[in-house]
Design a protein around this motif. Sequence first.
Motif, PDB file in Angstrom:
ATOM      1  N   LEU A 154       0.843  -1.190   0.000  1.00  0.00           N
ATOM      2  CA  LEU A 154       0.000   0.000   0.000  1.00  0.00           C
ATOM      3  C   LEU A 154       0.880   1.241   0.000  1.00  0.00           C
ATOM      4  CD1 LEU A 154      -2.694  -0.988   2.656  1.00  0.00           C
ATOM      5  CD2 LEU A 154      -2.887  -1.073   0.167  1.00  0.00           C
ATOM      6  N   ILE A 155       0.416   2.275  -0.686  1.00  0.00           N
ATOM      7  CA  ILE A 155       1.113   3.551  -0.647  1.00  0.00           C
ATOM      8  C   ILE A 155       0.140   4.591  -0.094  1.00  0.00           C
ATOM      9  CG2 ILE A 155       2.618   2.984  -2.588  1.00  0.00           C
ATOM     10  CD1 ILE A 155       0.826   4.852  -4.329  1.00  0.00           C
ATOM     11  N   ASP A 156       0.699   5.652   0.454  1.00  0.00           N
ATOM     12  CA  ASP A 156      -0.177   6.707   0.946  1.00  0.00           C
ATOM     13  C   ASP A 156      -0.462   7.705  -0.176  1.00  0.00           C
ATOM     14  OD1 ASP A 156       2.048   8.433   0.790  1.00  0.00           O
ATOM     15  OD2 ASP A 156       2.503   8.214   2.913  1.00  0.00           O
TER      16      ASP A 156
END
Length: 113
Positions: free
Chosen positions: A5-7
């Motif tokens: 996951l990336i922000d």
Amino acid sequence: MTGDLIDFAHFKKLELVVGRVVEVVVHPKADRLYIVQIDVGRDSPVQSVTSLVPYYTVEELTGRSVVVLLNLEPVRMRGEVSEAMLLCAETPDESESVLLTPARDMPPGTPVV
């Protein structure tokens, strides 16, 4: 879901814009590659070397609006510089690859958010 996951801050680093394909030629050193010039709203087109030969003809690509990733580090592909990426949806077995396109006509350089 697969992968890390990336922000949102990382996502915002991607420079995604609408582009219009202005020229397409078959790469002289690779029968599965096109050299594509794309109007992205700048003073001059950007170049992408893309493996869309099995999926699109020159005529089908020319003039088409596409989604382009601009801030990708340029790479050389068979002697040609590729400075952008056309985004596609592709089946795992690579039997189909479909360009992502805006649902309505948008000017080159319009941000994709």
